[in-house]
Design a protein around this motif. Structure first.
Motif, short mmCIF file in Angstrom:
data_model
loop_
_atom_site.label_atom_id
_atom_site.label_comp_id
_atom_site.label_asym_id
_atom_site.label_seq_id
_atom_site.Cartn_x
_atom_site.Cartn_y
_atom_site.Cartn_z
N LEU A 1 0.78 -1.03 0.12
CA LEU A 1 0.05 0.18 0.05
C LEU A 1 0.83 1.30 0.16
O LEU A 1 0.50 2.28 -0.60
CB LEU A 1 -1.01 0.03 1.27
N ALA A 2 1.91 1.33 0.76
CA ALA A 2 2.87 2.44 0.82
C ALA A 2 3.57 2.66 -0.35
O ALA A 2 4.15 3.71 -0.62
CB ALA A 2 3.81 2.31 2.05
N SER A 3 3.56 1.74 -1.50
CA SER A 3 4.34 2.05 -2.69
C SER A 3 3.72 2.89 -3.51
O SER A 3 4.25 3.23 -4.41
CB SER A 3 4.69 0.54 -3.13
N TYR A 4 2.39 3.11 -3.57
CA TYR A 4 1.88 4.01 -4.64
C TYR A 4 2.36 5.55 -4.17
O TYR A 4 3.00 5.91 -3.30
CB TYR A 4 0.35 3.82 -4.13
N ASP A 5 2.07 6.29 -5.20
CA ASP A 5 2.20 7.73 -4.93
C ASP A 5 1.30 8.40 -4.11
O ASP A 5 0.03 8.68 -4.65
CB ASP A 5 2.34 8.33 -6.47
N TRP A 6 1.54 8.71 -2.98
CA TRP A 6 0.63 9.42 -1.81
C TRP A 6 1.01 11.10 -1.89
O TRP A 6 0.49 11.82 -0.85
CB TRP A 6 0.61 8.64 -0.75
N SER A 7 1.67 11.45 -2.82
CA SER A 7 2.30 12.69 -2.66
C SER A 7 1.27 13.68 -2.53
O SER A 7 1.41 14.77 -1.86
CB SER A 7 3.10 13.16 -3.76
N SER A 8 -0.16 13.52 -2.70
CA SER A 8 -1.24 14.46 -2.72
C SER A 8 -1.71 14.67 -1.41
O SER A 8 -2.54 15.31 -0.76
CB SER A 8 -2.06 14.36 -3.81
N PHE A 9 -1.41 13.38 -0.62
CA PHE A 9 -2.20 13.20 0.76
C PHE A 9 -1.01 13.10 1.83
O PHE A 9 -0.05 12.67 1.57
CB PHE A 9 -3.01 12.25 0.69
N LYS A 10 -1.47 13.29 2.92
CA LYS A 10 -0.66 12.90 4.25
C LYS A 10 -1.06 11.70 4.43
O LYS A 10 -2.22 11.04 4.78
CB LYS A 10 -1.22 13.96 5.28
N SER A 11 -0.06 10.68 4.48
CA SER A 11 -0.33 9.12 4.84
C SER A 11 0.46 8.69 5.84
O SER A 11 1.87 8.97 6.19
CB SER A 11 -0.03 8.42 3.75
N GLU A 12 -0.25 8.40 7.21
CA GLU A 12 0.54 7.66 8.18
C GLU A 12 0.04 6.46 8.49
O GLU A 12 -0.82 6.00 9.32
CB GLU A 12 0.17 8.48 9.36
N PHE A 13 0.42 5.49 7.73
CA PHE A 13 -0.02 4.26 7.73
C PHE A 13 0.36 3.41 9.04
O PHE A 13 -0.37 2.37 9.27
CB PHE A 13 0.67 3.39 6.53
N GLY A 14 1.38 3.77 9.75
CA GLY A 14 1.52 3.07 11.08
C GLY A 14 0.28 3.45 12.20
O GLY A 14 0.42 2.80 13.16
N MET A 15 -0.55 4.24 11.69
CA MET A 15 -1.63 4.70 12.59
C MET A 15 -2.95 3.45 12.60
O MET A 15 -3.78 3.60 13.37
CB MET A 15 -2.08 6.15 12.39
N VAL A 16 -2.85 2.52 11.43
CA VAL A 16 -3.97 1.72 11.49
C VAL A 16 -3.29 0.40 11.45
O VAL A 16 -2.18 -0.14 11.31
CB VAL A 16 -4.64 2.07 10.17
N ALA A 17 -4.44 -0.61 11.57
CA ALA A 17 -4.00 -2.10 11.92
C ALA A 17 -3.37 -2.34 10.36
O ALA A 17 -3.84 -2.64 9.44
CB ALA A 17 -5.31 -2.93 11.99
N ASN A 18 -2.39 -3.29 10.45
CA ASN A 18 -1.34 -3.59 9.28
C ASN A 18 -2.43 -4.47 8.37
O ASN A 18 -2.26 -4.87 7.23
CB ASN A 18 0.02 -4.43 9.72
N VAL A 19 -3.12 -5.34 8.90
CA VAL A 19 -4.01 -6.25 8.49
C VAL A 19 -4.99 -5.79 7.30
O VAL A 19 -4.95 -6.59 6.30
CB VAL A 19 -4.80 -7.23 9.40
N GLN A 20 -5.25 -4.32 7.49
CA GLN A 20 -6.00 -3.93 6.38
C GLN A 20 -5.19 -3.27 5.10
O GLN A 20 -5.72 -3.00 4.20
CB GLN A 20 -6.99 -2.85 6.92
#
Length: 581
Positions: A270-289
């Motif tokens: 999921l983190a490999s997409y281009d998220w440059s237009s957004f704030k992404s903090e994937f450590g804040m949610v369950a890894n399973v999703q």
């Protein structure tokens, strides 16, 4: 005089609305009662389990019957071919993946249909339009249209579809009647012989994480299960699967893709997409999703490309590869692209109750997760530990496990991941809201008796006692060191202390229904004025009974990725990168 007439008319109008409402409710109750009468009984299930699983005769018959009932409802296979479908199978996460996918497409402005199973509270949840369950009136209308047609055309008293078969036919009928742009269809069990696989024209296919489950129907090995799940691949389709598949399963998926003439790709992280237009903090949610969300992105993107251009485009991007079974087998990884605002919104605001869900009720935090395989329960334990500690901070809450498992699942394998989560109380409870059986209830279950459910709970309780005894005896051995797959390094020491304090033995109780269980826990919490963290898991049906009491309208679910995706005011693109050239 005029004023009095107005009052009388207003009163009559109010009375008429009340009568219409009561009639509508009764109409729905009668529909659910009729639907429940189609449930497969326990004796038939036992006979089915005795049959040779490798012959597939009963599965083929079930498949053919679904087509027969579909045509009797007034929908031909040729008409069904007109329905644009994303078809998803898998062992874990297929419901969440479908929910993410539906939300993404709905946020792009498409009219969506979504068929899933099982339901948590109301059977209407299984058939959704634009993310919302069918209204009571629409459910009753469509149900009786189909049910009465099938009654009129039946050849004998037993010539009616089973519960799931009827709902599958009804879902396709509804989606065609409502003229949805796309239907996201979750497989029931397996894939190859599942009722939903009467679909012939499917361009986009998803296969979520695979594991051992439903072995009495699908087989005892991951290879047999992968073969079944891959059965929904269609010639010319593009199939996406997840990165974290067993190598033996990937090998079978690759073979089946070749047989079915489907292109097989792996969804990237999921983190490999281009998220440059957004704030992404994937450590804040369950890894399973994360895995489910990426798979959903690929499914939605592929469908939009097919829908808008007529072909599956990969934008000429170079594909990386994934080692599927060793050096001789490689599977391509689908390319990433910039995430559009519609896609980010779809992920951010997707809700899927009963999965990694937390409900705050005063002193009590309920943790609801429908995990029902060994692998998913390890992840559930991990999720519970992290979130319980994050909520408690420096406190040590009273931790409770409410558990049940169904079918032929191994309770030892399912309980083992939960053994060292620091539970002071463990409760075993059947998948029943109350002790009475209401034939018009959405929770009615004729597939097993109340007595059988209680016996299953008692035997599962015995397994927990055995595990606790082994844990105490092996306190100094490696067995005593069992932990969830991942425990954050920064957890305060008091969490580990709280776990160690109760490793000897937790108090164990058995209750006859969920209402009694929750009433006891709420009274205990109030009497002792303690903060409680209660995990309900082991069965999605069990979570459904808890939701029926705690959140009957399913309004308390929060978006699963809301904490990990920030929407920026500078987001502008709404076209996915892989569909542009």
């Amino acid at each position: 005089m005029v004023f009095r007439i107005v009052l009388v008319l207003q009163f009559k109008a109010k009375l008429l609305r009340k009568l219409i409402y009561e009639f509508g409710v009764t109409f729905v109750y009668e529909a659910v009662k009729a639907l429940n009468s189609l449930q497969t009984n326990t004796a038939f299930i036992k006979e089915l389990e005795k049959k040779d699983r490798h012959s597939h005769d009963s599965e083929i018959k079930k498949f053919e019957e679904t087509i027969k009932f579909l045509e009797r409802s007034g929908v031909s296979l040729e008409k069904l071919d007109e329905l644009s479908v994303i078809h998803v199978s898998g062992t874990k996460g297929k419901g969440s993946t479908c929910a993410f996918c539906e939300s993404i497409l709905h946020h792009h402005g498409y009219k969506t249909g979504f068929y899933s199973s099982p339901h948590l509270v109301a059977v209407r949840e299984r058939i959704r339009i634009n993310g919302q369950p069918l209204s009571q009136s629409d459910f009753a209308k469509y149900f009786w249209n189909i049910y009465n047609s099938l009654l009129e055309l039946r050849k004998s008293n037993n010539d009616m579809p089973s519960y799931f078969k009827f709902l599958t036919v009804m879902a396709f009928y509804v989606f065609l009647s409502e003229k949805v742009d796309v239907a996201i269809v979750e497989v029931g069990i397996g894939g190859e012989y599942d009722c939903t696989n009467i679909l012939r024209q499917v361009s986009t296919v998803g296969i979520t994480s695979l594991g051992i489950d439903h072995t009495n129907v699908l087989g005892n090995t991951i290879e047999e299960i992968a073969w079944q799940k891959a059965g929904i691949m269609k010639p010319g389709s593009i199939t996406f699967t997840v990165d974290e598949q067993p190598k033996a399963a990937l090998k079978v998926l690759k073979q089946r893709a070749s047989e079915k003439k489907s292109t097989l790709l792996i969804a990237p992280p999921l983190a490999s997409y281009d998220w440059s237009s957004f704030k992404s903090e994937f450590g804040m949610v369950a890894n399973v999703q994360f895995v489910n969300a990426s798979l959903a992105i690929q499914l939605a993107n592929a469908w939009i490309c097919q829908h808008t251009t007529g072909i599956h485009q990969l934008a000429g991007a170079a594909l990386t590869t994934k080692d599927g079974t060793g050096s001789e087998e490689w599977l391509p990884v689908s390319p990433t692209f910039p995430i559009s605002s519609s896609m980010a919104l779809g992920l951010k605001f997707c809700t899927w109750p009963g999965r990694n869900q937390i409900i705050n009720d005063g002193l009590i935090h309920f943790f609801l997760d429908g995990a029902h395989t060994s692998e998913s329960l390890w992840l559930c334990a991990d999720w519970f530990i992290q979130n319980s500690q994050a909520i408690a901070k420096q406190d040590i809450p009273y931790r409770v496990l409410v558990f049940n498992c169904t079918g032929n699942r191994d309770p030892r394998a399912l309980l083992l991941p939960l053994l060292n989560c620091g539970f002071q109380l463990v409760i075993f409870c059947p998948n029943s809201v109350t002790t009475s059986v209401d034939s018009s209830s959405d929770q009615a279950n004729y597939m097993t008796s109340v007595t059988q459910q209680l016996e299953k709970c008692r035997s599962t309780q015995d397994v927990w006692h055995e595990l606790q005894e082994e844990n105490v005896k092996n306190r100094s051995s490696a067995f005593n060191g069992l932990q969830p797959l991942y425990v954050p390094n920064n957890l305060p020491i008091n969490f580990h202390d709280s776990c160690n304090s109760f490793k000897s033995k937790a108090e164990v109780k058995l209750f006859p229904c969920m209402s009694d269980t929750l009433a006891y826990l709420k009274k205990k919490t109030e009497d002792e004025a303690c903060k409680s963290h209660i995990l309900v898991t082991g069965s999605l049906h069990l979570v459904g009974t808890a939701s029926s009491v705690l959140d009957p309208d399913l309004t308390l679910a929060t978006p699963q990725l809301s904490g990990g995706i920030g929407i920026s005011p500078f987001s502008s693109t709404d076209v996915m990168g892989s569909c542009t050239s």
